[in-house]
Design an enzyme around this catalytic site. Structure first.
Site, PDB file in Angstrom:
ATOM      1  N   ALA A   1     -12.371   3.281  -5.378  1.00  0.00           N
ATOM      2  CA  ALA A   1     -11.687   4.430  -5.605  1.00  0.00           C
ATOM      3  C   ALA A   1     -10.486   3.904  -6.286  1.00  0.00           C
ATOM      4  CB  ALA A   1     -11.599   5.143  -4.037  1.00  0.00           C
TER       5      ALA A   1
ATOM      6  N   MET B   1       2.273  -8.273  -4.498  1.00  0.00           N
ATOM      7  CA  MET B   1       2.292  -8.425  -2.960  1.00  0.00           C
ATOM      8  C   MET B   1       3.962  -8.871  -2.707  1.00  0.00           C
ATOM      9  SD  MET B   1      -0.182  -7.194  -2.295  1.00  0.00           S
ATOM     10  CE  MET B   1      -0.245  -7.305  -0.229  1.00  0.00           C
ATOM     11  N   ARG B   2       4.780  -8.417  -3.503  1.00  0.00           N
ATOM     12  CA  ARG B   2       6.427  -8.998  -3.363  1.00  0.00           C
ATOM     13  C   ARG B   2       7.183  -7.485  -3.094  1.00  0.00           C
ATOM     14  NH1 ARG B   2       6.432 -13.132  -0.884  1.00  0.00           N
ATOM     15  NH2 ARG B   2       8.535 -13.372  -1.451  1.00  0.00           N
ATOM     16  N   ILE B   3       7.688  -7.404  -2.406  1.00  0.00           N
ATOM     17  CA  ILE B   3       8.787  -6.224  -2.208  1.00  0.00           C
ATOM     18  C   ILE B   3       9.887  -6.379  -3.249  1.00  0.00           C
ATOM     19  CG2 ILE B   3      10.354  -5.217  -0.615  1.00  0.00           C
ATOM     20  CD1 ILE B   3       8.578  -6.025   1.864  1.00  0.00           C
ATOM     21  N   LEU B   4      10.320  -5.392  -3.865  1.00  0.00           N
ATOM     22  CA  LEU B   4      10.894  -5.090  -4.725  1.00  0.00           C
ATOM     23  C   LEU B   4      12.358  -4.510  -4.343  1.00  0.00           C
ATOM     24  CD1 LEU B   4       8.719  -4.327  -7.796  1.00  0.00           C
ATOM     25  CD2 LEU B   4       9.881  -6.599  -7.434  1.00  0.00           C
TER      26      LEU B   4
ATOM     27  N   HIS C   1      -1.383   2.142  -3.384  1.00  0.00           N
ATOM     28  CA  HIS C   1      -1.381   1.775  -2.376  1.00  0.00           C
ATOM     29  C   HIS C   1      -2.681   2.151  -1.647  1.00  0.00           C
ATOM     30  CE1 HIS C   1       0.617   0.604   1.804  1.00  0.00           C
ATOM     31  NE2 HIS C   1      -0.027   1.887   2.021  1.00  0.00           N
TER      32      HIS C   1
ATOM     33  N   ARG D   1      16.104 -12.820  -3.713  1.00  0.00           N
ATOM     34  CA  ARG D   1      15.259 -11.874  -4.291  1.00  0.00           C
ATOM     35  C   ARG D   1      15.769 -11.341  -5.576  1.00  0.00           C
ATOM     36  NH1 ARG D   1      11.040  -9.772  -1.105  1.00  0.00           N
ATOM     37  NH2 ARG D   1      11.312 -10.096   0.979  1.00  0.00           N
TER      38      ARG D   1
ATOM     39  N   SER E   1      -8.552  -6.790  -9.887  1.00  0.00           N
ATOM     40  CA  SER E   1      -9.461  -5.966 -10.245  1.00  0.00           C
ATOM     41  C   SER E   1      -8.899  -4.539 -10.540  1.00  0.00           C
ATOM     42  CB  SER E   1     -10.325  -5.579  -8.879  1.00  0.00           C
ATOM     43  OG  SER E   1      -9.850  -4.845  -7.957  1.00  0.00           O
TER      44      SER E   1
ATOM     45  N   ASP F   1       6.662   2.061  -0.490  1.00  0.00           N
ATOM     46  CA  ASP F   1       5.394   2.751  -0.378  1.00  0.00           C
ATOM     47  C   ASP F   1       5.918   4.033  -0.578  1.00  0.00           C
ATOM     48  OD1 ASP F   1       3.567   0.394   1.525  1.00  0.00           O
ATOM     49  OD2 ASP F   1       3.763   0.525  -0.652  1.00  0.00           O
TER      50      ASP F   1
END
Ligand code: GRF
Length: 195
Positions: free
Chosen positions: A172, A89-92, A108, A64, A12, A144
């Site tokens: 929002a 949704m993957r940590i880089l 976030h 990774r 979205s 984040d």
């Protein structure tokens, strides 16, 4: 400017971004890339004529760096100037974020620096907060935690559940992310503050 959007789910936020890049907007979407072949956002991108690609993270297991090299290869074919993480949704790792530093954004669903990580809405409700929201920030190696480019505040209602709050925050997000991208693509990093 050419914008690549990375997503893992329904997309979205990708739709809001893509549909905002029209007319005199300085950017256009050049790729939608997912780690999940079943992501609903892929079909929504294809409907809009945006090139898509998939790099499933599962075959890479814990490697990774190898997964990120595969992402990079897809990105290089699309030549983006800006990368937007939108429900990705993957940590880089630093290896990837360093390469895109200053050109990669994330949204976030909390008012950072509060509630980094997951389950942000349940945590805000549990804490008895009266305000929640979302943040667009530049992506750095720390999760984040990069420079904030925009925030939108959303009231928490007494009868809110994580689901009802998430829905309000998502609305929002769809206002905030396009506003930040338009300003960022124009070279302006003044934070966008909504609500
Ligand atoms: C939502 O939880 C949103 O808050 C976060 O990513 C999730 C999926 O968003 N940014 P989308 O509908 O795939 O953009």
């Amino acid at each position: 400017a050419r914008v690549a959007i990375l997503l893992s789910g329904g997309g979205s936020n990708m739709v809001a971004l893509a549909d905002s890049m029209v007319g005199d907007h300085p950017a256009r979407p050049c790729l939608v890339l997912s780690n999940n072949a079943d992501a609903g956002g892929l079909a929504r991108a294809a409907e809009r004529g945006i090139p898509t690609a998939i790099v499933d993270h599962r075959p890479f297991k814990g490697d990774r760096a190898a997964f990120e090299d595969a992402l990079q290869a897809k990105l290089e074919t699309a030549r983006p100037d800006i990368v937007c993480l939108a429900g990705f949704m993957r940590i880089l790792t630093a290896g990837f974020t360093d390469r895109w530093q200053g050109r990669m954004l994330n949204i976030h669903p909390s008012l950072l620096p509060k509630y980094r990580g997951l389950d942000t809405h349940a945590r805000a409700i549990a804490a008895g907060d009266s305000v929640a929201g979302c943040t667009v920030h530049e992506v750095t190696a720390a999760l984040d935690d990069g420079p904030i480019l925009g925030q939108a505040r959303v009231p928490i209602a007494p009868d809110d559940t994580p689901a009802t709050l998430a829905a309000r925050v998502l609305t929002a997000e769809h206002r905030l992310y396009p506003a930040v991208l338009r300003r960022f693509a124009g070279g302006d990093r003044t934070p966008v503050m909504l609500g």
